[in-house]
Enzyme design. Sequence first.
Site, PDB file in Angstrom:
ATOM      1  N   GLY A 116       0.803  -1.228  -0.039  1.00  0.00           N
ATOM      2  CA  GLY A 116      -0.125   0.256  -0.029  1.00  0.00           C
ATOM      3  C   GLY A 116       0.930   0.969   0.002  1.00  0.00           C
ATOM      4  O   GLY A 116       2.098   0.990   0.465  1.00  0.00           O
ATOM      5  N   CYS A 117       0.336   2.281  -0.241  1.00  0.00           N
ATOM      6  CA  CYS A 117       0.928   3.733  -0.384  1.00  0.00           C
ATOM      7  C   CYS A 117       1.529   4.075   1.011  1.00  0.00           C
ATOM      8  O   CYS A 117       2.605   4.365   1.222  1.00  0.00           O
ATOM      9  CB  CYS A 117       0.233   4.749  -1.097  1.00  0.00           C
ATOM     10  N   TYR A 118       0.572   4.314   1.801  1.00  0.00           N
ATOM     11  CA  TYR A 118       1.025   4.680   3.165  1.00  0.00           C
ATOM     12  C   TYR A 118       1.884   3.554   3.853  1.00  0.00           C
ATOM     13  O   TYR A 118       2.839   4.018   4.354  1.00  0.00           O
ATOM     14  CB  TYR A 118      -0.393   4.649   4.106  1.00  0.00           C
TER      15      TYR A 118
END
Length: 308
Positions: A116-118
């Site tokens: 995921g990005c986070y």
Amino acid sequence: MAPKIFIDGEHGTTGLQIRTRMAGRRDVELLSIPEAERRNAAMREDMLNSADIAMLCLPDDASKEAVQMVSANNNVRVIDTSTAFRVNPGWAYGFAEMDKEQAEKIASARFVSNPGCYPTGAIGLIRPLRAAGILPDGYPVTVNAVSGYSGGGKQMIAQMENPDHPDAITAPHFLYGLPLTHKHVPEMTVHGLLDRAPIFSPSVGKFAQGMIVQVPLHLDDLAEGTTMESIHAALVAHYAGQEIVTVVPLSDSKALARVNAVELEGKDTMKLFVFGTPGGSQVNLVALLDNLGKAPRGVQNMDLMLAS
């Protein structure tokens, strides 16, 4: 014969980004379902099982369904961009720079789960400190982050860009995930090598692409003798030789008056910063990246798998 690639969910935000990045490539053959037929389950299953690599750009439940469709076909390898398999031990985690051996694990895997990005930002900051023994067991890690609104997919893009939308969002910045049960927390915990789940506070700004992830730390609660300089050195050593993840020199970080969330928009790279005062008792670790990084990660992981 060129390897066949099928992007399941090519009309969504991530799928469109991946398809755009792969446009014009002659070393692969892109399989596609016409948009009008995308709910044709039989055609979808046929495409999935005709591919050498299926790239799933779908919600969690749809990704699980797609994996079931190819589970008996060992000729199909899978890259999934949802959260469905990111902490599944049977899947390789698709953050190639996370460890020295991770790229090889991705290259040889049948199943790869894109990060995921986070979590990419958070793990990129936390994991090296855990591996180096700097961040002790039980430390109460906090992760604060702001993302561009494109991370919310087509629905949020419409809410942010169309003032006539029935549920338009006009706030320039807002917090969400308020119950502290965001779906990315398990991923940060497992791949950040944490023994205690972090407090994660995500937010969205009124800009399309970009992301800042922050991990503030109290030096007195870390391994004895830890300084801002030793944390920076640990990050530099961990990512030595990497081109995608770079650690900004302390002198360059000191010269900054601000960090711009959209600086790396459209880029595949991630910058890591260590902020603080020499001799002080606190540091703030910052990761800067594009929130739509799942697209380049997917293509990077595909290339690793094809090269194996």
